[in-house]
Design a protein around this motif. Structure first.
Motif, PDB file in Angstrom:
ATOM      1  N   ARG A 187       0.814  -1.226   0.000  1.00 50.70           N
ATOM      2  CA  ARG A 187       0.000   0.000   0.000  1.00 50.70           C
ATOM      3  C   ARG A 187       0.845   1.273   0.000  1.00 50.70           C
ATOM      4  N   GLN A 188       2.132   1.152   0.288  1.00 52.31           N
ATOM      5  CA  GLN A 188       3.013   2.326   0.256  1.00 52.31           C
ATOM      6  C   GLN A 188       3.432   2.681  -1.168  1.00 52.31           C
ATOM      7  N   LEU A 189       3.131   1.809  -2.133  1.00 52.48           N
ATOM      8  CA  LEU A 189       3.478   2.100  -3.523  1.00 52.48           C
ATOM      9  C   LEU A 189       2.674   3.295  -4.024  1.00 52.48           C
ATOM     10  N   PRO A 190       3.190   4.046  -5.000  1.00 51.11           N
ATOM     11  CA  PRO A 190       2.453   5.187  -5.538  1.00 51.11           C
ATOM     12  C   PRO A 190       1.085   4.781  -6.056  1.00 51.11           C
ATOM     13  N   ASP A 191       0.071   5.582  -5.742  1.00 54.12           N
ATOM     14  CA  ASP A 191      -1.307   5.396  -6.225  1.00 54.12           C
ATOM     15  C   ASP A 191      -1.907   4.049  -5.830  1.00 54.12           C
ATOM     16  N   MET A 192      -1.424   3.471  -4.733  1.00 56.99           N
ATOM     17  CA  MET A 192      -1.965   2.188  -4.282  1.00 56.99           C
ATOM     18  C   MET A 192      -2.746   2.410  -2.989  1.00 56.99           C
ATOM     19  N   ASP A 193      -4.035   2.148  -3.043  1.00 54.16           N
ATOM     20  CA  ASP A 193      -4.857   2.263  -1.840  1.00 54.16           C
ATOM     21  C   ASP A 193      -5.439   0.894  -1.510  1.00 54.16           C
ATOM     22  N   LEU A 194      -6.138   0.815  -0.392  1.00 53.27           N
ATOM     23  CA  LEU A 194      -6.670  -0.472   0.056  1.00 53.27           C
ATOM     24  C   LEU A 194      -7.663  -1.070  -0.941  1.00 53.27           C
ATOM     25  N   GLN A 234      -3.632   3.352 -15.661  1.00 50.28           N
ATOM     26  CA  GLN A 234      -2.397   4.121 -15.822  1.00 50.28           C
ATOM     27  C   GLN A 234      -2.492   5.403 -15.009  1.00 50.28           C
ATOM     28  N   THR A 235      -1.429   5.704 -14.308  1.00 52.29           N
ATOM     29  CA  THR A 235      -1.280   7.001 -13.653  1.00 52.29           C
ATOM     30  C   THR A 235       0.089   7.517 -14.073  1.00 52.29           C
ATOM     31  N   PRO A 236       0.420   8.767 -13.761  1.00 51.13           N
ATOM     32  CA  PRO A 236       1.757   9.254 -14.124  1.00 51.13           C
ATOM     33  C   PRO A 236       2.894   8.439 -13.504  1.00 51.13           C
ATOM     34  N   ASP A 237       2.622   7.758 -12.378  1.00 52.82           N
ATOM     35  CA  ASP A 237       3.698   7.052 -11.669  1.00 52.82           C
ATOM     36  C   ASP A 237       3.757   5.560 -11.915  1.00 52.82           C
ATOM     37  N   ARG A 238       2.664   4.966 -12.408  1.00 52.18           N
ATOM     38  CA  ARG A 238       2.693   3.512 -12.551  1.00 52.18           C
ATOM     39  C   ARG A 238       1.622   3.010 -13.507  1.00 52.18           C
ATOM     40  N   VAL A 239       1.818   1.752 -13.940  1.00 47.51           N
ATOM     41  CA  VAL A 239       0.819   1.023 -14.720  1.00 47.51           C
ATOM     42  C   VAL A 239       0.431  -0.197 -13.892  1.00 47.51           C
ATOM     43  N   LEU A 240      -0.871  -0.425 -13.744  1.00 50.91           N
ATOM     44  CA  LEU A 240      -1.376  -1.589 -13.012  1.00 50.91           C
ATOM     45  C   LEU A 240      -2.178  -2.451 -13.969  1.00 50.91           C
ATOM     46  N   ILE A 241      -1.837  -3.741 -14.018  1.00 47.97           N
ATOM     47  CA  ILE A 241      -2.611  -4.716 -14.789  1.00 47.97           C
ATOM     48  C   ILE A 241      -3.188  -5.722 -13.802  1.00 47.97           C
ATOM     49  N   ILE A 242      -4.501  -5.857 -13.793  1.00 48.80           N
ATOM     50  CA  ILE A 242      -5.163  -6.936 -13.047  1.00 48.80           C
ATOM     51  C   ILE A 242      -5.587  -7.960 -14.092  1.00 48.80           C
ATOM     52  N   SER A 273      -8.886 -10.106 -22.722  1.00 48.50           N
ATOM     53  CA  SER A 273      -8.803  -9.559 -24.074  1.00 48.50           C
ATOM     54  C   SER A 273      -8.974  -8.042 -24.054  1.00 48.50           C
ATOM     55  N   GLY A 274      -9.895  -7.567 -23.198  1.00 53.82           N
ATOM     56  CA  GLY A 274     -10.094  -6.122 -23.066  1.00 53.82           C
ATOM     57  C   GLY A 274      -8.842  -5.424 -22.555  1.00 53.82           C
ATOM     58  N   VAL A 275      -8.140  -6.077 -21.629  1.00 51.60           N
ATOM     59  CA  VAL A 275      -6.896  -5.486 -21.119  1.00 51.60           C
ATOM     60  C   VAL A 275      -5.852  -5.410 -22.225  1.00 51.60           C
ATOM     61  N   LEU A 276      -5.719  -6.461 -23.023  1.00 53.21           N
ATOM     62  CA  LEU A 276      -4.752  -6.447 -24.122  1.00 53.21           C
ATOM     63  C   LEU A 276      -5.065  -5.323 -25.114  1.00 53.21           C
ATOM     64  N   PRO A 293      -2.564   0.481 -27.419  1.00 53.79           N
ATOM     65  CA  PRO A 293      -2.306   1.900 -27.688  1.00 53.79           C
ATOM     66  C   PRO A 293      -1.373   2.556 -26.664  1.00 53.79           C
ATOM     67  N   ALA A 294      -1.220   1.930 -25.497  1.00 51.44           N
ATOM     68  CA  ALA A 294      -0.346   2.501 -24.458  1.00 51.44           C
ATOM     69  C   ALA A 294       1.030   1.845 -24.461  1.00 51.44           C
ATOM     70  N   ALA A 295       1.294   0.996 -25.451  1.00 53.83           N
ATOM     71  CA  ALA A 295       2.502   0.167 -25.431  1.00 53.83           C
ATOM     72  C   ALA A 295       3.778   0.993 -25.316  1.00 53.83           C
ATOM     73  N   GLU A 296       3.877   2.067 -26.105  1.00 57.04           N
ATOM     74  CA  GLU A 296       5.113   2.856 -26.098  1.00 57.04           C
ATOM     75  C   GLU A 296       5.336   3.512 -24.741  1.00 57.04           C
ATOM     76  N   ARG A 297       4.247   4.032 -24.152  1.00 54.75           N
ATOM     77  CA  ARG A 297       4.373   4.687 -22.847  1.00 54.75           C
ATOM     78  C   ARG A 297       4.800   3.692 -21.771  1.00 54.75           C
ATOM     79  N   ILE A 298       4.280   2.456 -21.836  1.00 54.48           N
ATOM     80  CA  ILE A 298       4.611   1.438 -20.845  1.00 54.48           C
ATOM     81  C   ILE A 298       6.071   0.992 -20.996  1.00 54.48           C
ATOM     82  N   GLY A 299       6.564   1.007 -22.230  1.00 54.50           N
ATOM     83  CA  GLY A 299       7.956   0.602 -22.447  1.00 54.50           C
ATOM     84  C   GLY A 299       8.116  -0.545 -23.426  1.00 54.50           C
ATOM     85  N   PHE A 300       7.027  -0.961 -24.093  1.00 62.31           N
ATOM     86  CA  PHE A 300       7.137  -2.022 -25.090  1.00 62.31           C
ATOM     87  C   PHE A 300       7.840  -1.493 -26.332  1.00 62.31           C
TER      88      PHE A 300
END
Length: 201
Positions: free
Chosen positions: A37-44, A61-69, A183-186, A191-198
Motif C-alpha cells: 500500500r506504500q506504492l504510488p497510487d496504491m490504496d486499500l 495508468q497514472t503518471p507514476d505507474r501502470v497496473l494490470i489486473i 482480451s479487453g486489457v490487451l 495503444p499505451a505500449a510505447e508509454r509502458i515501455g514495449f
C-alpha cells in the motif's frame, strides 16, 4: 511471502527483495499488504481488487505507474463436482521495476516459458502468455472430460455424471468471462505500449 528476482544473461534468478528489479508477493500477510500500500497510487480498495478472485481484468495508468489486473485459471478441484476456477493477480510497473501480487502461495516463474527473459517488459509478456497456455491446457482437459461424461451419461443416467457435467458447464462460463476480460486489457495495452515501455518487437 516476498521474493526478489533479477534478470541476468536472459535468466531470472533470486536476489534480495530490497534490491530486486522484480518483486513478487504471494499470499501477502498484513505487514506485506501494508508494504504494498506504500506504492504510488496504491490504496486499500485497489489492493483488495488485485486479491479478489471475482475482480474483472483491467489496466490502470497514472503518471507514476501502470497496473494490470489479470485473470488466470486455478488448479481444478475434484470432489462430487468437478470445477475449474479462475482468480486474479496484479502486475505493477513503475520506474522500470515490476511488482507482482498473487493471492496464493505460488511463484509462476519455474516453467520453461520463463527462460530467455531479457527485460521486465519481456517478463510481463511471458506471464500473460503463460496464463493463456494454462487456459488452453484446461480447455483441452474440459473437452476430454466432457466427451467421457457424455459417453457415461449415455450408458447410465446416474446423477453423479450429470452433476459433473453441470460443473464443467459452469467452469466454461467462468473461463469465457475471464478470457473476454483479459482480451479487453490487451486492447488497452496496445495503444499505451510505447508509454509502458514495449518496443515494436
Amino acid at each position: 511471502m516476498k521474493y526478489g528476482f533479477q534478470i541476468a544473461d536472459g535468466h531470472l534468478s533470486h536476489t534480495n527483495p530490497e534490491n530486486a528489479k522484480i518483486t513478487v508477493y504471494t499470499k501477502p500477510d498484513p505487514d506485506e499488504k501494508n508494504e504494498i500500500r506504500q506504492l504510488p497510487d496504491m490504496d486499500l480498495p485497489t489492493l483488495e481488487s488485485i486479491l479478489d478472485p471475482d475482480e474483472i481484468s483491467r489496466m490502470e495508468q497514472t503518471p507514476d505507474r501502470v497496473l494490470i489486473i489479470w485473470k488466470k485459471p486455478d488448479s481444478h478441484t475434484y470432489s462430487e463436482q468437478l470445477k475449474f476456477e479462475v482468480s486474479s493477480f496484479g502486475l505493477i510497473l513503475q520506474d522500470g521495476k515490476m511488482i507482482a501480487v498473487f493471492a496464493e502461495d505460488m511463484v509462476p516463474f519455474e516453467s520453461r516459458e520463463f527462460q530467455r527473459v531479457r527485460s521486465v517488459i519481456d517478463l510481463i509478456l511471458k506471464i500473460l502468455l503463460n496464463t493463456t497456455h494454462h487456459y488452453l491446457g484446461h480447455l483441452k482437459a474440459i473437452k476430454m472430460i466432457s466427451q467421457e461424461l457424455e459417453s457415461k451419461i449415455s450408458a447410465s443416467m446416474g446423477n453423479r455424471y450429470l452433476i459433473q457435467m453441470f460443473g464443467l458447464s459452469e467452469s466454461l462460463i467462468y473461463y469465457y468471462n475471464a478470457l473476454e476480460a483479459n482480451s479487453g486489457v490487451l486492447q488497452k495495452i496496445r495503444p499505451a505500449a510505447e508509454r509502458i515501455g514495449f518496443t515494436a518487437e
